[in-house]
Structures are given as structure tokens and as C-alpha cells.
Design an enzyme around this catalytic site. Structure first.
Site, PDB file in Angstrom:
ATOM      1  N   HIS A  93       0.900  -1.125  -0.046  1.00  0.00           N
ATOM      2  CA  HIS A  93       0.005   0.036  -0.115  1.00  0.00           C
ATOM      3  C   HIS A  93       0.878   1.441  -0.044  1.00  0.00           C
ATOM      4  O   HIS A  93       1.752   1.221   0.997  1.00  0.00           O
ATOM      5  CB  HIS A  93      -0.959  -0.108   1.114  1.00  0.00           C
ATOM      6  CG  HIS A  93      -1.988   0.921   1.220  1.00  0.00           C
ATOM      7  ND1 HIS A  93      -3.205   1.094   0.549  1.00  0.00           N
ATOM      8  CD2 HIS A  93      -1.856   2.332   2.017  1.00  0.00           C
ATOM      9  CE1 HIS A  93      -3.805   2.178   0.656  1.00  0.00           C
ATOM     10  NE2 HIS A  93      -3.116   2.946   1.593  1.00  0.00           N
ATOM     11  N   MET A 103      -4.260  10.728  -1.788  1.00  0.00           N
ATOM     12  CA  MET A 103      -4.662  11.502  -0.934  1.00  0.00           C
ATOM     13  C   MET A 103      -4.291  12.926  -1.610  1.00  0.00           C
ATOM     14  O   MET A 103      -3.363  13.665  -0.827  1.00  0.00           O
ATOM     15  CB  MET A 103      -4.267  11.369   0.745  1.00  0.00           C
ATOM     16  CG  MET A 103      -4.880  10.158   1.180  1.00  0.00           C
ATOM     17  SD  MET A 103      -4.194   9.582   2.816  1.00  0.00           S
ATOM     18  CE  MET A 103      -2.739   8.655   1.918  1.00  0.00           C
ATOM     19  N   ASP A 128       1.153   5.247  -0.024  1.00  0.00           N
ATOM     20  CA  ASP A 128       0.421   6.324   0.439  1.00  0.00           C
ATOM     21  C   ASP A 128       0.955   7.789  -0.037  1.00  0.00           C
ATOM     22  O   ASP A 128       1.872   8.013   0.189  1.00  0.00           O
ATOM     23  CB  ASP A 128       0.458   6.653   2.008  1.00  0.00           C
ATOM     24  CG  ASP A 128      -0.578   5.631   2.643  1.00  0.00           C
ATOM     25  OD1 ASP A 128      -1.798   5.696   2.174  1.00  0.00           O
ATOM     26  OD2 ASP A 128      -0.337   4.893   3.634  1.00  0.00           O
ATOM     27  N   GLY A 138      -5.494   2.262  11.522  1.00  0.00           N
ATOM     28  CA  GLY A 138      -5.716   1.604  12.793  1.00  0.00           C
ATOM     29  C   GLY A 138      -6.016   0.257  12.867  1.00  0.00           C
ATOM     30  O   GLY A 138      -6.515  -0.323  13.865  1.00  0.00           O
ATOM     31  N   GLY A 161      -0.162  -0.168   8.768  1.00  0.00           N
ATOM     32  CA  GLY A 161       1.180   0.535   8.572  1.00  0.00           C
ATOM     33  C   GLY A 161       1.744   0.083  10.021  1.00  0.00           C
ATOM     34  O   GLY A 161       2.666  -0.618  10.034  1.00  0.00           O
ATOM     35  N   GLY A 175      -4.217  11.192   6.320  1.00  0.00           N
ATOM     36  CA  GLY A 175      -2.798  12.079   6.553  1.00  0.00           C
ATOM     37  C   GLY A 175      -1.839  11.518   7.479  1.00  0.00           C
ATOM     38  O   GLY A 175      -0.628  11.934   7.216  1.00  0.00           O
ATOM     39  N   PHE A 176      -1.952  10.782   8.163  1.00  0.00           N
ATOM     40  CA  PHE A 176      -1.016  10.253   9.253  1.00  0.00           C
ATOM     41  C   PHE A 176      -1.223   8.647   9.635  1.00  0.00           C
ATOM     42  O   PHE A 176      -2.519   8.248   9.668  1.00  0.00           O
ATOM     43  CB  PHE A 176      -0.848  10.797  10.386  1.00  0.00           C
ATOM     44  CG  PHE A 176      -0.735  12.488  10.209  1.00  0.00           C
ATOM     45  CD1 PHE A 176       0.743  12.917   9.924  1.00  0.00           C
ATOM     46  CD2 PHE A 176      -1.669  13.308  10.104  1.00  0.00           C
ATOM     47  CE1 PHE A 176       0.752  14.337   9.857  1.00  0.00           C
ATOM     48  CE2 PHE A 176      -1.403  14.795   9.983  1.00  0.00           C
ATOM     49  CZ  PHE A 176      -0.295  15.179   9.455  1.00  0.00           C
ATOM     50  N   GLY A 177      -0.271   7.996   9.741  1.00  0.00           N
ATOM     51  CA  GLY A 177      -0.487   6.588  10.230  1.00  0.00           C
ATOM     52  C   GLY A 177      -0.363   6.902  11.722  1.00  0.00           C
ATOM     53  O   GLY A 177      -0.314   7.688  12.269  1.00  0.00           O
ATOM     54  N   GLY A 178      -0.703   5.697  12.594  1.00  0.00           N
ATOM     55  CA  GLY A 178      -0.586   5.523  13.855  1.00  0.00           C
ATOM     56  C   GLY A 178      -1.832   6.008  14.638  1.00  0.00           C
ATOM     57  O   GLY A 178      -1.608   6.266  15.949  1.00  0.00           O
TER      58      GLY A 178
HETATM   59  C1  DX5 Z   1      -3.231   7.447   6.570  1.00  0.00           C
HETATM   60  C2  DX5 Z   1      -2.758   6.298   5.492  1.00  0.00           C
HETATM   61  C3  DX5 Z   1      -2.721   4.939   6.007  1.00  0.00           C
HETATM   62  C4  DX5 Z   1      -1.697   4.830   7.196  1.00  0.00           C
HETATM   63  C5  DX5 Z   1      -1.955   3.632   7.949  1.00  0.00           C
HETATM   64  O1  DX5 Z   1      -3.718   8.447   5.903  1.00  0.00           O
HETATM   65  O2  DX5 Z   1      -3.765   6.374   4.300  1.00  0.00           O
HETATM   66  O3  DX5 Z   1      -2.263   3.921   4.925  1.00  0.00           O
HETATM   67  O4  DX5 Z   1      -0.286   4.954   6.750  1.00  0.00           O
HETATM   68  O5  DX5 Z   1      -1.232   3.489   9.179  1.00  0.00           O
HETATM   69  P1  DX5 Z   1      -1.833   2.871  10.497  1.00  0.00           P
HETATM   70  O6  DX5 Z   1      -1.950   1.257  10.057  1.00  0.00           O
HETATM   71  O7  DX5 Z   1      -0.515   3.047  11.421  1.00  0.00           O
HETATM   72  O8  DX5 Z   1      -3.148   3.649  10.885  1.00  0.00           O
HETATM   73 ZN    ZN Z   2      -3.657   4.636   2.911  1.00  0.00          ZN
END
Ligand code: DX5
Ligand code: ZN
Length: 226
Positions: free
Chosen positions: A32, A67, A34, A176, A196, A141-144
Site C-alpha cells: 500500500h 490523498m 500512500d 488503525g 502501517g 494524513g498520518f499513520g498511527g
Molecule cells: C493514513 C494512510 C494509512 C496509514 C495507515 O492517511 O492512508 O495508510 O499509513 O497507518 P496505520 O495502520 O498506522 O493507521
Molecule cells: Zn492509505
């Protein structure tokens, strides 16, 4: 049901050693990717050149999540970079159905995503133009970030609609996903899971992918029996 698809997001991997980072997820079904432009979401990641590099480093299909604003202007660059599936945001596309037809005509799988606040009902009429829908279970926008369980209602709606109309639709979820949350998503009808931090923060990412797949498969089997 087919085996669950696990698609690790490389967003939080170490870009200084992409080859090693991608090798760590050799058990994954898809990679995947991003893409963030600093406008559609308040974060920047990377673009077509790094995507092409990722494509050279693996035979795994690339699940490219755009995105970005004005996706129509960029899809060609990501197709050339090796995307197998292109996911654009309905909030950003001028004409989602036309863009989906364009993607399919160019030989890639067409997918749309929607922010948590965007209702799925507004897009059910164009479902037939798509191979896949990505339900965001965090604000993009962000992982975690933490999983938003109420987003699973969209998954149930999509699953019922696809069954009613006989559509071969892949339902994917992003945000998540970990061993605590994947079961509920699988039971709701998700078939592809982006993860992620659950993968890249693990000491053994390849094993983490397999654990996630097994947890999704057993939750889906249990839901099918109930
Ligand atoms: C968020 C991204 C996700 C993200 C997933 O905007 O689209 O793909 O990196 O990360 P986790 O699994 O840590 O939520
Ligand atoms: Zn994504």
C-alpha cells in the site's frame, strides 16, 4: 471466502533503506503506497518517482492511495510508475465515475476512498464502475491513529449492496488496523486490510502480516457461521 488480503503501508517505513523495508513484508499480498500532497491532507509523503522505485523492488501489486487534490491530473504518472490499483478520493475528484472508467480503460483497477465524514450513500449509484472501495477508518494524513469502529457501518452497507447487485467489489479498510481491530473489520465484510504501524512497528513484520491474515480469516469464518 477468499483469503484476506494484507496490504502493509510503507508510509512509516524507513525510506533510507526501502529495499530492506520492502523485503521485510514479503509475506504481504499487496504493498500500500500512500501519496499525500500537503493540500488534500496536511502532510506530504512522496510521488511517482519513489512509487516507480518501489515497483522495481517488488513483484507484489501496488495499491496506490492518492490523498491528493485533482487526481485526474496525476493518475497517468502513477499508472506509468507501476500502480495495479489506483485509489482516489471522491471528495477530490470532479467526476468519480468518469475517472473510474478512464482508469479501467488504461488497464488498472479502479478504486475510490472516502473520508470518515463522507457518507457512502451518495456514491452507491456509481459502485458498478469500481473494482474496489477503500473505507478510511481514521482521518487521512498520518499513520498511527486509532481505529474508528463506526466506519464499519459503511462496510456493511457496501457488502449488502454488492451482494444485492452481484458486483465483484473488493472492500478495503485503512487506518488503525491491528490484531485488536482486524477481527471486527473482517466480520463486517472487509476483504483487504491496510496496516502501517501494526506491521512496521513489529519486530518481525513478515510474521505480523501472517498473524493479521490469520486473525482476519478466523473472524470472517466465525461471522459466516453465525
Ligand atoms: C493514513 C494512510 C494509512 C496509514 C495507515 O492517511 O492512508 O495508510 O499509513 O497507518 P496505520 O495502520 O498506522 O493507521
Ligand atoms: Zn492509505
Amino acid at each position: 471466502m477468499a483469503q484476506p488480503i494484507i496490504a502493509p503501508s510503507i508510509l512509516n517505513s524507513d525510506f533510507s533503506q526501502l529495499r530492506e523495508e520492502i523485503a521485510k513484508i514479503h509475506t504481504a499480498d499487496w504493498v500500500h503506497v500512500d501519496i499525500m500532497d500537503g493540500h488534500f491532507v496536511p502532510n506530504l509523503s512522496f510521488g511517482p518517482d519513489i512509487t516507480a522505485t518501489v515497483n522495481r523492488l517488488t513483484d507484489q501489486p501496488l495499491d496506490v492511495h492518492l490523498m491528493i487534490e485533482e487526481p485526474e491530473k496525476w493518475v497517468e504518472r502513477y499508472i506509468d510508475a507501476g500502480a495495479d490499483t489506483i485509489i482516489f478520493h471522491v471528495e477530490a475528484a470532479a467526476d468519480p465515475a468518469a475517472l473510474a472508467r478512464d482508469l479501467r480503460a488504461r488497464g488498472v483497477r479502479a478504486a475510490f476512498s472516502l473520508r470518515p465524514g463522507t457518507p457512502i450513500e451518495d456514491y452507491l449509484d456509481i459502485l458498478g464502475e469500481f473494482d474496489q472501495v477503500l473505507v478510511m477508518s481514521v482521518e487521512p494524513g498520518f499513520g498511527g491513529q486509532s481505529f474508528m469502529p463506526e466506519q464499519l457501518e459503511k462496510v456493511r452497507t457496501l457488502r449488502a449492496e454488492a451482494a444485492r447487485r452481484g458486483l465483484d467489489l473488493t472492500i478495503e479498510i485503512d487506518g488503525g488496523i491491528n490484531l485488536e481491530t482486524i477481527g471486527a473489520a473482517a466480520a463486517a465484510g472487509v476483504d483487504a486490510f491496510v496496516a502501517g504501524s501494526a506491521v512496521y512497528k513489529s519486530a518481525d513484520p513478515a510474521a505480523a502480516v501472517e498473524e493479521l491474515r490469520a486473525a482476519a480469516a478466523s473472524a470472517a469464518a466465525e461471522a459466516a457461521e453465525a
